[in-house]
Design a protein around this motif. Structure first.
Motif, PDB file in Angstrom:
ATOM      1  N   UNK A 136       0.836  -1.203   0.000  1.00 53.23           N
ATOM      2  CA  UNK A 136       0.000   0.000   0.000  1.00 53.23           C
ATOM      3  C   UNK A 136       0.871   1.253   0.000  1.00 53.23           C
ATOM      4  N   UNK A 137       1.933   1.219   0.826  1.00 55.91           N
ATOM      5  CA  UNK A 137       2.828   2.379   0.911  1.00 55.91           C
ATOM      6  C   UNK A 137       3.483   2.644  -0.439  1.00 55.91           C
ATOM      7  N   UNK A 138       3.919   1.572  -1.127  1.00 56.72           N
ATOM      8  CA  UNK A 138       4.571   1.744  -2.430  1.00 56.72           C
ATOM      9  C   UNK A 138       3.570   2.214  -3.480  1.00 56.72           C
ATOM     10  N   UNK A 139       2.316   1.761  -3.350  1.00 62.07           N
ATOM     11  CA  UNK A 139       1.302   2.165  -4.326  1.00 62.07           C
ATOM     12  C   UNK A 139       0.929   3.629  -4.145  1.00 62.07           C
ATOM     13  N   UNK A 140       0.915   4.099  -2.884  1.00 64.91           N
ATOM     14  CA  UNK A 140       0.514   5.489  -2.622  1.00 64.91           C
ATOM     15  C   UNK A 140       1.543   6.468  -3.154  1.00 64.91           C
ATOM     16  N   UNK A 141       2.826   6.132  -3.001  1.00 66.11           N
ATOM     17  CA  UNK A 141       3.890   7.020  -3.474  1.00 66.11           C
ATOM     18  C   UNK A 141       4.788   6.247  -4.440  1.00 66.11           C
ATOM     19  N   UNK A 142       4.561   6.398  -5.748  1.00 66.19           N
ATOM     20  CA  UNK A 142       5.329   5.608  -6.715  1.00 66.19           C
ATOM     21  C   UNK A 142       6.819   5.936  -6.700  1.00 66.19           C
TER      22      UNK A 142
END
Lengths: 283, 193
Positions: free
Chosen positions: A16-22
């Motif tokens: 989720x963290x990686x998806x929120x900030x590419x």
């Protein structure tokens, strides 16, 4: 909580963290990222630290396969229990960097490492393992040996933006597994992983460091399988190892800018393949 | 070799910073408004005043920046300090309080492994981690544990000798009679009732 450093506690939180900030970069051991940060080649805008994601460091069996978490370090992969499961990966782990690097560097980080992948990927290609890539949408299994090793950076073919490597699925194979590594100058290495099951008449061979991805030598594999005595598991002729080496080198054709360097790399590939066969079959 | 403090010097675009707590030498230390790309070595030396680990190559090759992370020798220059979480860092400054460390240091001097000395704090850190894990390491174990310390003055062999000397002094040699004594009357079995 500021958003420049995130320390997720689970795989779901991490993806989720990686998806929120590419633009956020995942960090496990840091042994591949930090040299570039220290040399001012990379300036991360946000980091996702994976130290607290325990699921990344798990391993186990699942019907004929070993499931290895992407957060397992080289030092852990070289330990006796995992070495008994996947000997070629342990052999590769033993040849990585220094003790300090092996203590921190992880399997997942190595799969995505910058530069020509020479450590884990040839082993995974020879074992026909699959890599689990996870995103908020679900898990995708990618087989490194089915990618196109000559066409560009293998990490880009393997992983889509926003995905995280969570582990690899390695078939548990009978037979011998060998790994040979040779320095070829300027910090570059050529590696070769050989899996040979004399009982089942199967040979698999992958070369790392010659192209942007691990290259399988399918024709040479078939030739060597044909030279194996199905009952004794021996080779028909003592010269088979050297012949196999030449066949692998012809098929892999390592790339380099200069003709002389290409010739040298071809020679190194041939020697690595011959040594792997000699270790696997004796002689 | 420049540290990663260049974050301030470069200026221009906003430098992403963060504050976090590091567990160093048994204490919780607050790191405030630090650039997220700072490596552990820079934080130890420049922010916490612990210059024992040395800044050599910044690429994880030279071993001079070695510290212990949860008891294991690691290269501090390859660690993003802000992502360490609650892992325990131990530097040569704290290891120096242990009597075992003095044995290792003395053994290194006796074996002739200390010449220019720049790599020695890292070597001591690695040797202490090794001997805490394996009381009597084999030559292969010693050489593998020290393969990240390419000492160009004394070479690797005196270091290996030093580890053997330190290990021999640390482990009380069990004689046949003490072993027999332990079998017959284990020292933990208590006295007569």
């Amino acid at each position: 909580m500021d958003a420049t450093i995130l320390m997720p506690l689970s795989l779901d939180e991490a993806v989720d963290a990686l998806a929120r900030d590419p633009r956020a970069l995942p960090v496990a051991g840091g042994t591949d990222l930090m040299p570039r940060v220290n040399a001012e080649l990379v300036r991360p805008s946000a980091l996702v630290g994976l130290a607290k994601v325990a699921d990344l460091r798990r391993w186990g069996y699942e019907d004929g396969f070993a499931m290895l978490g992407a957060g397992l370090t080289w030092a852990r992969l070289a330990d006796a229990d995992l070495a008994a499961l996947v000997p070629a990966l342990a052999a590769a782990a033993n040849e990585v960097g220094t003790a300090q690097v092996r203590a921190m560097g992880t399997l997942g980080g190595n799969i995505l490492a910058s530069g020509r992948p020479a450590d884990s990927l040839p082993v995974l290609a020879a074992l026909e393992a699959t890599v689990s890539c996870r995103s908020p949408g679900g898990v995708r299994e990618v087989a490194p040996h089915l990618l196109e090793p000559r066409s560009g950076p293998i990490a880009e073919q393997l992983l889509r933006p926003g995905e995280l490597i969570t582990g690899v699925r390695v078939p548990l194979l009978r037979g011998v597994q060998e790994f040979v590594k040779a320095p070829v100058g300027a910090g570059r290495y050529l590696t070769l992983a050989l899996v040979a099951g004399p009982v089942v008449g199967d040979v698999r061979c992958a070369v790392g460091g010659a192209h942007p991805g691990p290259v399988r030598a399918f024709e040479a594999e078939r030739w060597l399988a044909g030279r194996m005595d199905a009952r004794s598991g021996r080779l028909s002729d003592a010269r088979d190892a050297a012949d196999f080496g030449r066949l692998v080198a012809d098929e892999v054709r390592p790339e380099a800018e200069q003709r002389a360097a290409r010739a040298h790399l071809r020679h190194v590939v041939a020697v690595c393949a011959r040594r792997a066969v000699q270790r696997a079959f004796g002689g | 070799m420049s540290g990663p403090g260049f974050g301030d010097a470069l200026g221009g675009d906003a430098t992403p910073t963060t504050s976090y707590v590091l567990r160093v030498n048994g204490e919780a230390r607050l790191i405030e408004n630090a650039w997220i790309g700072e490596n552990l070595l820079y934080v130890l030396r420049e922010r916490l005043g612990l210059p024992g680990a040395k800044d050599g190559c910044g690429q994880g090759v030279c071993g001079t920046c070695t510290v212990q992370l949860d008891g294991v020798a690691v290269a501090a220059c390859l660690i993003a300090a802000a992502t360490l979480g609650d892992r325990e860092i131990r530097t040569i400054e704290d290891l120096d309080n242990d009597p075992e460390t003095a044995d290792v240091q003395r053994a290194l001097i006796e074996a002739g492994a200390v010449q220019c000395g720049f790599c020695v704090p890292g070597v001591v850190t690695s040797v202490c981690a090794l001997l805490a894990r394996v009381a009597e390491p084999s030559e292969v174990e010693i050489r593998r544990a020290l393969d990240g310390h390419p000492c160009r003055c004394a070479g690797p062999h005196p270091m290996v000798d030093a580890v053997r000397i330190a290990a021999r002094r640390r482990v009380p040699r069990q004689t046949h009679s003490t072993m027999m004594f332990n079998v017959i009357a284990p020292p933990t079995s208590g006295g007569a009732e």
